[in-house]
Design an enzyme around this catalytic site. Structure first.
Site, PDB file in Angstrom:
ATOM      1  N   ASP A 135       0.827  -1.182   0.151  1.00 25.48           N
ATOM      2  CA  ASP A 135       0.101  -0.045  -0.008  1.00 25.48           C
ATOM      3  C   ASP A 135       1.026   1.153  -0.077  1.00 25.48           C
ATOM      4  O   ASP A 135       2.079   1.159   0.476  1.00 25.48           O
ATOM      5  CB  ASP A 135      -1.120   0.015   1.207  1.00 25.48           C
ATOM      6  CG  ASP A 135      -2.177  -1.061   1.196  1.00 25.48           C
ATOM      7  OD1 ASP A 135      -2.256  -1.246   0.073  1.00 25.48           O
ATOM      8  OD2 ASP A 135      -2.817  -0.872   2.332  1.00 25.48           O
ATOM      9  N   ARG A 185      -1.046  -0.893  -8.662  1.00 21.39           N
ATOM     10  CA  ARG A 185      -2.425  -0.499  -8.562  1.00 21.39           C
ATOM     11  C   ARG A 185      -2.469   1.278  -8.678  1.00 21.39           C
ATOM     12  O   ARG A 185      -1.360   1.874  -7.941  1.00 21.39           O
ATOM     13  CB  ARG A 185      -2.679  -0.646  -6.920  1.00 21.39           C
ATOM     14  CG  ARG A 185      -3.990  -0.042  -6.547  1.00 21.39           C
ATOM     15  CD  ARG A 185      -4.147  -0.415  -4.978  1.00 21.39           C
ATOM     16  NE  ARG A 185      -4.040  -1.805  -4.509  1.00 21.39           N
ATOM     17  CZ  ARG A 185      -3.866  -1.971  -3.236  1.00 21.39           C
ATOM     18  NH1 ARG A 185      -3.547  -1.083  -2.610  1.00 21.39           N
ATOM     19  NH2 ARG A 185      -3.878  -3.334  -2.881  1.00 21.39           N
TER      20      ARG A 185
HETATM   21  C1  LIG Z   1      -8.387  -1.407  -3.904  1.00 19.06           C
HETATM   22  C2  LIG Z   1      -8.158  -0.179  -3.482  1.00 19.06           C
HETATM   23  C3  LIG Z   1      -6.839   0.258  -2.943  1.00 19.06           C
HETATM   24  C4  LIG Z   1      -6.587   1.313  -2.273  1.00 19.06           C
HETATM   25  N1  LIG Z   1      -5.176   1.510  -1.963  1.00 19.06           N
HETATM   26  C5  LIG Z   1      -4.663   2.936  -1.275  1.00 19.06           C
HETATM   27  C6  LIG Z   1      -3.451   3.239  -1.176  1.00 19.06           C
HETATM   28  O1  LIG Z   1      -2.657   2.264  -1.040  1.00 19.06           O
HETATM   29  N2  LIG Z   1      -3.411   4.320  -0.924  1.00 19.06           N
HETATM   30  C7  LIG Z   1      -4.121   5.417  -0.738  1.00 19.06           C
HETATM   31  O2  LIG Z   1      -3.733   6.710  -0.576  1.00 19.06           O
HETATM   32  N3  LIG Z   1      -5.329   5.210  -1.135  1.00 19.06           N
HETATM   33  C8  LIG Z   1      -5.865   4.074  -1.549  1.00 19.06           C
HETATM   34  N4  LIG Z   1      -7.237   3.672  -1.750  1.00 19.06           N
HETATM   35  C9  LIG Z   1      -8.005   4.806  -1.575  1.00 19.06           C
HETATM   36  C10 LIG Z   1      -8.199   5.717  -2.725  1.00 19.06           C
HETATM   37  O3  LIG Z   1      -6.845   6.429  -2.896  1.00 19.06           O
HETATM   38  C11 LIG Z   1      -9.349   6.510  -2.818  1.00 19.06           C
HETATM   39  O4  LIG Z   1      -9.289   7.447  -1.490  1.00 19.06           O
HETATM   40  C12 LIG Z   1     -10.566   5.789  -2.671  1.00 19.06           C
HETATM   41  O5  LIG Z   1     -10.745   4.711  -3.485  1.00 19.06           O
HETATM   42  C13 LIG Z   1     -11.807   6.922  -3.605  1.00 19.06           C
HETATM   43  O6  LIG Z   1     -11.545   7.293  -4.417  1.00 19.06           O
HETATM   44  P1  LIG Z   1     -12.484   6.895  -5.752  1.00 19.06           P
HETATM   45  O7  LIG Z   1     -11.587   6.693  -6.966  1.00 19.06           O
HETATM   46  O8  LIG Z   1     -13.333   5.463  -5.590  1.00 19.06           O
HETATM   47  O9  LIG Z   1     -13.161   8.306  -6.187  1.00 19.06           O
HETATM   48  P2  LIG Z   1     -14.186   9.214  -5.443  1.00 19.06           P
HETATM   49  O10 LIG Z   1     -14.252  10.363  -6.244  1.00 19.06           O
HETATM   50  O11 LIG Z   1     -13.923   9.298  -3.934  1.00 19.06           O
HETATM   51  O12 LIG Z   1     -15.734   8.372  -5.561  1.00 19.06           O
HETATM   52  C14 LIG Z   1     -16.351   7.991  -6.761  1.00 19.06           C
HETATM   53  C15 LIG Z   1     -17.474   7.588  -6.447  1.00 19.06           C
HETATM   54  O13 LIG Z   1     -17.286   6.259  -5.644  1.00 19.06           O
HETATM   55  C16 LIG Z   1     -18.473   6.194  -4.704  1.00 19.06           C
HETATM   56  N5  LIG Z   1     -17.631   6.323  -3.341  1.00 19.06           N
HETATM   57  C17 LIG Z   1     -16.404   6.457  -3.063  1.00 19.06           C
HETATM   58  N6  LIG Z   1     -15.957   6.376  -1.761  1.00 19.06           N
HETATM   59  C18 LIG Z   1     -17.174   5.950  -1.052  1.00 19.06           C
HETATM   60  C19 LIG Z   1     -17.378   5.682   0.339  1.00 19.06           C
HETATM   61  N7  LIG Z   1     -16.437   5.811   1.100  1.00 19.06           N
HETATM   62  N8  LIG Z   1     -18.687   5.354   0.497  1.00 19.06           N
HETATM   63  C20 LIG Z   1     -19.646   5.381  -0.569  1.00 19.06           C
HETATM   64  N9  LIG Z   1     -19.242   5.353  -1.767  1.00 19.06           N
HETATM   65  C21 LIG Z   1     -18.260   5.819  -2.101  1.00 19.06           C
HETATM   66  C22 LIG Z   1     -19.192   7.347  -4.724  1.00 19.06           C
HETATM   67  O14 LIG Z   1     -20.326   6.816  -5.699  1.00 19.06           O
HETATM   68  C23 LIG Z   1     -18.275   8.125  -5.564  1.00 19.06           C
HETATM   69  O15 LIG Z   1     -18.955   9.365  -6.210  1.00 19.06           O
HETATM   70  C24 LIG Z   1      -7.404   2.547  -2.399  1.00 19.06           C
HETATM   71  C25 LIG Z   1      -8.743   2.255  -3.060  1.00 19.06           C
HETATM   72  C26 LIG Z   1      -9.074   1.089  -3.247  1.00 19.06           C
HETATM   73  C27 LIG Z   1     -10.261   0.733  -4.251  1.00 19.06           C
END
Ligand SMILES: Cc1cc2nc3c(=O)[nH]c(=O)nc-3n(C[C@H](O)[C@H](O)[C@H](O)COP(=O)(O)OP(=O)(O)OC[C@H]3O[C@@H](n4cnc5c(N)ncnc54)[C@H](O)[C@@H]3O)c2cc1C
Length: 309
Positions: A135, A185
């Protein structure tokens, strides 16, 4: 608007103690974290795999300044990997590891300790028939984490990297890591970062995500597109067509409990989809980062906090 205060609360010990007194069965916690034990993680993994999904498991715990706590985390991963192997789940389930949970922040030789611990976990993962993804945490750790990745990949080239589209540097990092066999990722990024290193505007983060995705999808590596954003998922599918990538030569990743219907829809359309499944008793920081992304969940969260259900 609520994102920054919630990310600060994620680091508040008082609030942490209050919230941590909630049993993990509380509905809002349970939505994002299926349980505290290895057994509950294995059960949830089996259910996801049975429904056609892949899994990456994260034993929750970060920012440790305590060697014993780091050892405890390593042991939890070893127990998990043995259980995945025993239950024939390792082919479809891997481990996600935060270096700060295995000693990276310890003064003096923290980075060296984290590398040794990560090596131990990678070894166990390989014996179980699976792999590890490192991560990515806040920007002060990016160089150190990529350095540890480079070392690990000498013996364990299957080790996955994570890059965060909100950082200005990430497009260049994608270019460096888009080589054959390299699992990367791509996520937007979950930490509170200063303007000097990260895009602050959501639209700028999204544009950066698209640029990074182009680099990874047109490259030789194995992109792991971690997002729930419907527009980015559509763009990913279009890029797969443009760069002649077959389904399975990249994958989508989403968090446990977030857009489960979309996870199923993509899997049923033949895409490889991996669910990030966190477990363990240190769920507070993880939960607060999810709240920061989706403050509408906050009302539900506060209600369950007051009623302690
Ligand atoms: C598999 C995976 C691994 C990850 N690993 C890391 C990492 O190592 N380091 C790091 O900094 N971040 C990590 N993240 C978190 C990532 O950086 C984002 O903070 C998170 O995924 C939200 O971004 P998004 O791309 O979904 O877009 P967003 O713009 O946040 O969300 C897009 C849409 O997704 C839905 N959504 C998003 N979040 C939520 C929620 N909490 N509850 C309900 N609906 C929601 C909503 O419909 C929203 O409109 C990871 C995410 C995933 C999916």
């Amino acid at each position: 608007m609520l994102r920054q205060p919630l990310l600060l609360l994620a680091r508040s010990t008082t609030v942490k103690n209050l919230v941590s007194s909630m049993p993990v069965s509380s509905s809002i916690v349970n939505r994002y974290v299926p349980g505290e034990s290895t057994e509950s993680a294995v059960d949830a993994t089996r259910t996801l795999i049975d429904s056609g999904l892949h899994v990456t498991l994260d034993f929750l715990g970060e920012d440790t300044l305590d060697r014993e706590q780091a050892d405890h985390t390593v042991n939890a991963y070893l127990e998990l990997l043995a259980a995945l192997s025993e239950h024939n789940l390792a082919r479809n389930a891997e481990a996600s590891v935060k270096l700060s949970a295995i000693g990276q922040a310890l003064p003096g030789d923290g980075e060296k300790l984290a590398l040794e611990n990560a090596r131990t976990i990678c070894h166990a993962a390989r014996n179980a028939g699976t792999s590890v993804t490192l991560d990515m945490e806040d920007h002060t750790t990016t160089d150190s984490t990529l350095g540890v990745l480079r070392e690990l990949r000498k013996d364990f080239p299957e080790t996955g990297a994570v890059l965060q589209a909100y950082l200005h540097r990430t497009e260049a990092d994608c270019r460096d890591l888009a080589y054959e066999g390299s699992r990367v990722r791509l996520c937007k990024g979950a930490y509170k970062e200063p303007e000097s290193v990260a895009y602050q505007d959501r639209a700028d983060v999204d544009k950066s995500y698209v640029r990074c995705m182009k680099v990874l999808m047109s490259g030789q590596g194995y992109p792991m597109l971690a997002t729930h954003d419907p527009r980015l998922i559509d763009i990913a599918a279009a890029l797969a067509t443009r760069y002649d990538r077959t389904q399975g030569s990249y994958e989508f990743q989403m968090l446990f409990g977030i857009r489960p219907d979309e996870q199923q829809r993509l899997a049923e359309a033949g895409e490889k989809v991996r669910v990030y499944l966190p477990y363990g008793d240190e769920w507070y920081g993880y939960l607060m980062r999810r709240m920061a992304e989706r403050p509408t969940n906050l009302a539900l969260f506060l209600r369950s906090l007051v009623s302690k259900k």
